[in-house]
Enzyme design. Structure first.
Site, short mmCIF file in Angstrom:
data_model
loop_
_atom_site.label_atom_id
_atom_site.label_comp_id
_atom_site.label_asym_id
_atom_site.label_seq_id
_atom_site.Cartn_x
_atom_site.Cartn_y
_atom_site.Cartn_z
N ARG A 155 11.40 -1.90 11.35
CA ARG A 155 10.24 -1.41 12.14
C ARG A 155 10.14 -2.57 13.18
NH1 ARG A 155 5.50 0.25 8.11
NH2 ARG A 155 4.06 -1.02 9.50
N LYS A 158 0.86 -1.31 0.02
CA LYS A 158 0.10 -0.05 -0.11
C LYS A 158 0.98 1.17 0.13
CE LYS A 158 -2.22 -0.91 3.99
NZ LYS A 158 -1.17 -2.37 4.09
N ARG A 162 11.66 -5.93 5.07
CA ARG A 162 11.59 -4.75 4.97
C ARG A 162 12.49 -3.79 5.76
NH1 ARG A 162 5.80 -1.53 5.25
NH2 ARG A 162 5.78 -2.70 7.25
N ARG A 191 -0.40 -9.26 13.22
CA ARG A 191 -0.96 -8.01 12.27
C ARG A 191 -1.81 -8.82 11.15
NH1 ARG A 191 4.15 -5.10 10.47
NH2 ARG A 191 2.90 -4.06 9.25
N ARG A 235 -9.78 1.00 8.62
CA ARG A 235 -9.38 -0.51 8.90
C ARG A 235 -10.45 -1.31 9.52
NH1 ARG A 235 -3.61 0.56 8.61
NH2 ARG A 235 -2.33 -1.45 9.01
P1 AP5 Z 1 5.01 -1.58 1.77
O1 AP5 Z 1 4.61 -0.66 0.53
O2 AP5 Z 1 5.54 -0.91 2.81
O3 AP5 Z 1 3.53 -2.28 2.28
P2 AP5 Z 1 2.26 -1.84 3.20
O4 AP5 Z 1 1.11 -2.37 2.53
O5 AP5 Z 1 2.12 -0.21 3.42
O6 AP5 Z 1 2.48 -2.52 4.67
P3 AP5 Z 1 2.52 -1.81 5.90
O7 AP5 Z 1 3.41 -2.82 6.90
O8 AP5 Z 1 3.16 -0.01 6.24
O9 AP5 Z 1 1.21 -1.73 6.12
P4 AP5 Z 1 0.45 -1.74 7.52
O10 AP5 Z 1 -0.95 -1.53 6.97
O11 AP5 Z 1 0.44 -3.03 8.19
O12 AP5 Z 1 0.95 -0.74 8.32
P5 AP5 Z 1 0.80 0.60 8.70
O13 AP5 Z 1 1.98 1.44 8.71
O14 AP5 Z 1 -0.48 1.14 8.12
O15 AP5 Z 1 5.91 -2.75 1.51
C1 AP5 Z 1 6.15 -3.77 2.28
C2 AP5 Z 1 7.76 -4.25 1.87
O16 AP5 Z 1 7.50 -5.02 0.63
C3 AP5 Z 1 8.55 -3.12 1.83
O17 AP5 Z 1 9.63 -3.78 2.06
C4 AP5 Z 1 8.59 -2.83 0.10
O18 AP5 Z 1 9.96 -2.63 -0.48
C5 AP5 Z 1 8.31 -4.38 -0.29
N1 AP5 Z 1 7.37 -4.41 -1.55
C6 AP5 Z 1 6.38 -3.48 -1.97
N2 AP5 Z 1 6.07 -3.70 -3.30
C7 AP5 Z 1 6.57 -5.00 -3.44
C8 AP5 Z 1 6.68 -5.74 -4.75
N3 AP5 Z 1 5.66 -5.52 -5.94
N4 AP5 Z 1 7.48 -6.79 -4.89
C9 AP5 Z 1 8.31 -7.03 -3.74
N5 AP5 Z 1 8.20 -6.41 -2.67
C10 AP5 Z 1 7.78 -5.17 -2.71
O19 AP5 Z 1 0.13 0.67 10.11
C11 AP5 Z 1 1.12 0.21 11.30
C12 AP5 Z 1 0.20 0.41 12.71
O20 AP5 Z 1 -0.31 1.36 12.92
C13 AP5 Z 1 -0.97 -0.73 12.45
O21 AP5 Z 1 -0.61 -1.99 12.86
C14 AP5 Z 1 -1.84 -0.21 13.72
O22 AP5 Z 1 -1.41 -0.45 14.87
C15 AP5 Z 1 -1.74 1.08 13.58
N6 AP5 Z 1 -2.84 1.77 12.30
C16 AP5 Z 1 -2.45 2.32 11.18
N7 AP5 Z 1 -3.65 2.94 10.70
C17 AP5 Z 1 -4.64 2.33 11.51
C18 AP5 Z 1 -6.11 2.38 11.59
N8 AP5 Z 1 -6.58 3.20 10.63
N9 AP5 Z 1 -6.68 2.17 12.58
C19 AP5 Z 1 -6.04 1.61 13.70
N10 AP5 Z 1 -4.66 1.44 13.76
C20 AP5 Z 1 -4.12 2.03 12.88
#
Ligand code: AP5
Length: 213
Positions: A160, A13, A127, A171, A88
């Protein structure tokens, strides 16, 4: 365009949202980035959120809805935005509709990145991120030019806290239980576009562009 990007942890994402927001000249709004910023600044919000994030649980709805509501009041979101990581839960989705209705806006499209679980675990545990400029790498799929060092600013890269394997599994369970129902919710409302999230970053970006035209 008013857009949302859905998908499980590690679906790409953040990677795809950054590319799409740049291509469409709209702000990329990541609740994960906002919460991590609050944690590293040591604010009250950050202290409240940290305990949930470290466990791999969702931060309570009222906290996340509050910061998103404030962000969506900013003038740069008037002509478009791309939400990454929000909503979410179905309750967050309903609040988002209400927040947008207050300013006569409504979502145009919800993009859903589809990636199988084994690939998600590989992506998350490999990552590495730059704590200074936020650039994201992967040890195998997109490594930095010099091992452990950010290409953009030279800072040492870090893993992270929530990318340790046990937290990654938590997660993914939380996603299945609390966030996956959103896929059905947006399917019912006719807003959902599911995009195959496996392939190169560029291939997926092209699929995303196709989905929004
Ligand atoms: P990346 O692009 O970073 O993936 P992502 O989907 O953004 O993953 P996240 O782990 O950031 O998502 P998340 O939803 O768990 O975390 P968030 O920060 O929102 O890619 C991942 C890896 O893959 C990277 O190394 C990248 O280089 C690689 N990659 C990308 N594309 C690729 C490809 N095509 N091929 C191969 N490799 C690839 O949330 C974190 C925490 O915050 C949550 O757990 C929660 O506690 C809190 N939080 C955030 N939003 C909310 C909400 N709305 N409600 C409640 N809690 C929330």
């Amino acid at each position: 365009m008013y857009l949302v990007m859905l998908g499980p942890p590690g679906a790409g994402k953040g990677t795809q949202a950054a590319l799409l927001a740049r291509a469409r000249h709209i702000p990329h709004i990541s609740t994960g980035d906002m919460l991590r910023g609050a944690v590293s600044d040591g604010t009250d919000l950050g202290r409240a959120a940290a305990q949930y994030m470290e466990r791999g649980d969702l931060v309570p709805d009222d906290v996340v809805i509050g910061i998103t509501r404030d962000r969506l009041k900013a003038s740069d979101t008037r002509r478009g935005f791309l939400l990454d990581g929000f909503p979410r839960t179905v309750s967050q989705a309903e609040s988002l509709d209400a927040i947008l209705a207050e300013t006569d806006r409504a979502l145009h499209l919800v993009l859903n990145l589809d990636v199988a679980e084994g690939e998600l675990i590989r992506r998350l545990t490999g990552r590495r991120v730059c704590p200074k400029c936020g650039e994201t790498y992967h040890l195998v799929f997109s490594p930095p030019r010099a091992l452990g060092t950010c290409d953009c600013c030279g800072q040492d890269l870090v893993q992270r806290e929530d990318d340790k394997e046990s937290t990654v599994r938590q997660r993914l369970q939380v996603y299945q239980r609390q966030s996956k129902p959103l896929v059905e919710h947006y399917l019912q409302s006719g807003l959902l576009a599911t995009v195959d999230g496996v392939g190169t970053v560029e291939q997926i970006h092209n699929r995303v562009l196709d989905a929004i035209t």
